[in-house]
Write an enzyme that holds these catalytic residues in place. Sequence first.
Site, PDB file in Angstrom:
ATOM      1  CG  ASN D  50      -1.413  -0.839   0.719  1.00 41.55           C
ATOM      2  OD1 ASN D  50      -3.331  -0.840   0.358  1.00 41.55           O
ATOM      3  ND2 ASN D  50      -1.522  -2.017   1.976  1.00 41.55           N
ATOM      4  CE  LYS D 168       0.478  -7.763   4.937  1.00 45.23           C
ATOM      5  NZ  LYS D 168       0.730  -6.057   4.540  1.00 45.23           N
TER       6      LYS D 168
END
Lengths: 298, 298, 298, 298
Positions: D50, D168
């Site tokens: 992001n 992750k």
Amino acid sequence: MVKIPDFNGVFPPMMTPFTLSGDPDYDAHVRNLDRWNKDELAGYLVLGSNSETPYLNETEKLRLIEVTAERAAPGRLVLAGTGLESTRETVRLTNLAAEKGAQAALVLTPSFYSGQMKDDALVNHFRKVADGAHIPVLIYNVPAYTHLMIPVEAVVRLSDHPNIIGMKDSSGDVPRLATLAGSVPKKFNLIVGTASAWYPALLLGVRAGILALANFAGNACARVQKLVLAGKLDEARDLYLKLVPVNAAVTSIYGVPGLKCAASLLGYEGAHVRSPLLPLPEEFRERMKKLLCTAGLM
Amino acid sequence: MVKIPDFNGVFPPMMTPFTLSGDPDYDAHVRNLDRWNKDELAGYLVLGSNSETPYLNETEKLRLIEVTAERAAPGRLVLAGTGLESTRETVRLTNLAAEKGAQAALVLTPSFYSGQMKDDALVNHFRKVADGAHIPVLIYNVPAYTHLMIPVEAVVRLSDHPNIIGMKDSSGDVPRLATLAGSVPKKFNLIVGTASAWYPALLLGVRAGILALANFAGNACARVQKLVLAGKLDEARDLYLKLVPVNAAVTSIYGVPGLKCAASLLGYEGAHVRSPLLPLPEEFRERMKKLLCTAGLM
Amino acid sequence: MVKIPDFNGVFPPMMTPFTLSGDPDYDAHVRNLDRWNKDELAGYLVLGSNSETPYLNETEKLRLIEVTAERAAPGRLVLAGTGLESTRETVRLTNLAAEKGAQAALVLTPSFYSGQMKDDALVNHFRKVADGAHIPVLIYNVPAYTHLMIPVEAVVRLSDHPNIIGMKDSSGDVPRLATLAGSVPKKFNLIVGTASAWYPALLLGVRAGILALANFAGNACARVQKLVLAGKLDEARDLYLKLVPVNAAVTSIYGVPGLKCAASLLGYEGAHVRSPLLPLPEEFRERMKKLLCTAGLM
Amino acid sequence: MVKIPDFNGVFPPMMTPFTLSGDPDYDAHVRNLDRWNKDELAGYLVLGSNSETPYLNETEKLRLIEVTAERAAPGRLVLAGTGLESTRETVRLTNLAAEKGAQAALVLTPSFYSGQMKDDALVNHFRKVADGAHIPVLIYNVPAYTHLMIPVEAVVRLSDHPNIIGMKDSSGDVPRLATLAGSVPKKFNLIVGTASAWYPALLLGVRAGILALANFAGNACARVQKLVLAGKLDEARDLYLKLVPVNAAVTSIYGVPGLKCAASLLGYEGAHVRSPLLPLPEEFRERMKKLLCTAGLM
């Protein structure tokens, strides 16, 4: 419209035993039902994806429903998968299924002309089916087989139809299930269609599962739900984590031949598969045994 | 085994006209056949993907074959799509189709349990079908609908079966077609299943096409082939390039409703579609007219 | 704007030799160029998908361009792949490449935020790059690596920009190439990016190919084009059909390690690959030899 | 090897503010950090998906790490995304990041040559990176951007490397997360990478989330975790269900431009996006406001 109770608990999408020559083995099916009647199950799905339904002709389908309805323990719901590509054929089959004892119909999303199966087409199909059906209708979303994911928006539009009482979602997509749970009315029965999402689904408020695994591990599946309801989350999760690899083996990895192999190992009658499915190679049997042992199922 | 001539030329995978109430309009079908009999076509495919076949019941299917076989101009081949998910049901339907006049069967790859439909399962299925069929069999590969691409290797294995005489490949994948052309025996009929690949396929040595476009532009499709055979490649290519956008409109973009709309505009009887397909919105009619004009078809 | 001739002929997207320790082996690259200079090639692409470009840092990239521009035979075009995810970084790298001798830039579609890379974003990106670049720009569409297919409509919008002179399409999608050929102005250089579509592309009017195969089979690729231009279609097709399996081996099946193996077997310097690519297992070398022999390349 | 505490809590994958002219706005980033320091966050991820990381050059990347490490509240972990396609470049960047203050590195799966990125290549890559890195390494799986899903089996093989401390997983695939949770050692930090799976992940025993939503709703995300830990599952689920639609809007639907818009509306500095991303059309601002209000965030 017929009124049936809210869905609560575990349902096996029943495998269909075949004889070596490829005919449905109704006697073996009855013996399976006798055993399932003793498992902690809320009911039965005849003609689900795990039933080799696309390989059955109409006579065979109706006979399976009839046999199941006759033999199911009292109080257990009998659902039938009656979705076909055509709207009018789906209505017709649904009502024949109702005559044979099906109490609700699980209707697959039509998907052949996938490019044209946009929201409006799907909504129109399900409304017409629900209008014409003599029993309540559940939407059935199973992208692994249909390559189509019915949009949440379409489900929401359908959820206010008085004869559409819920949906089986077999996508295994938990965020999607969460979105659905946050979007449909409380009375709409959200049913999870794969044991791989069973524990997370329960924690999202889902109360029913139609789980391939329940063909031979219904009690374990039911126990996960009981533990969750009792607030014993760690125990529930541990049991669920044990079941996940078995579930993968009997669904995505080895499919129906894997499911029937596991079921046979645990005393149910898996018997033969119908061509073009091929029987599982012998060496797999041992691997499956090990998996079932590790999971505490054997 | 029945012997039929090598495939050469253009075949329409015929659309099925329905009345407003959703019944097959056999009279309209006959009127279409009368017109197609005057087009330069090598034969007809009943029950192809463009025929809304998954929406037809068995009675309707057999009647359509019968009507077509009765009305087809002499010398034109009548093919029927008889592939079902189950091996034995496919054999059964193929032989019923043969009784009604089908001269060869186009057999769709089974695809529901896609994870299990590996080479061996597909090869086994097609061999069993070819063994049991009373007419020659063609493999039908159409990944847009089945989400399955039969591997070249499996096709090669099947190509030596005496009753498997060819394949319709609708993938539109020309490099794959080239690989196939380089791998199968000369006598194996490679048929291209989409006009989007018609000109390149001809230049690869393919001699037949089963083309949705041939429902209303059979002569133009046939002309591309004639020009290629005459060595007039520039003309052939230019005509092909004109047809490509029309073909996209009546297949990938608007599907069967688009095909029927275009056919109607050109005097064939497209009539209605069956639910869950929805009729094309009115505003599209004008756009389609323009497309047909630009392509020189109107 | 710089004016360069229309593209015509075969270009290798040059592999990048590495030493065992992982550094670019510029000397080996020069030796390859000396050999390629004798092959029938129209020019060279530095930093294409087959050059392990994503593994090179900027210094290495610029040095490779410089070495290539110095060593390329006179009259051969030197193209450089300069597309990065960011618009401004792409402009910057393109102009550095120009300084080192690149005569035109091949600009990959940005694709990381694929959900946002709609028509407008792509058109805006390519226009800005073309506005800022000191050399002409070619669009580069390679969905196998970017998982993005630039829509024909966007290409048409871009085709009238004075500094966007063409596109390399590596999709292998011949119907798409036909649609493009029918939609862009004649002066727009349509270049096919895979030998799997080389012969069909030539018959659609395409005149240039940037072909992995040209790293070691440039003459064979050039011969296909000559045969087509001479109207010897059967010979052209037969040669192309021989090349197709080799092309599959050195692209989709074994990737860059396969390409380098084949090139080494034919006397070019394939040398090592950079990690995370792994060298091809030894046993594959023999299989590759056989493939090259069958294709008449060895 | 550096030892860092187990991951516990919420981390924002920080957006990168840009000025109108497209430069990183480090001052705005500092102001964001000042605000995030007051939110209930466990640390920060610089250079996540992001962060428009693929649009940043190395100088900008390192400056962002430096600024973050300087400004982060004491005790908050600073992670940096340092994965590049090349193994050696990844090691190099990781160690530069360490020098600037990154305490652990999040390493994206290489994916460009996806056909070659099988288990062995991925395992080899991550082992080499972990061997060469001066800080601990986390695997980063984000198929939405890489179109590659690292297999559970490869993760298990990597989980015993002393310098690979976790992963992750941004797939949003909860059954996969469950399989991972049942397969890796307890000490291996499983981190969920999307708020769409936050509540289910917590119930699977996951204790940390790197969540786009935490750019502007870190406290709400942290509250879901607290409620789960306190056994208040109904409250936790209701809050999570409110966040799900907001999360969809700022990730899959509108991407980074949506994220920055929402952040701006809530007083963080979203500022501009970098080309080829396009700013969100104005009309979306109102829709986003409504979404934030409905979720109780505004």
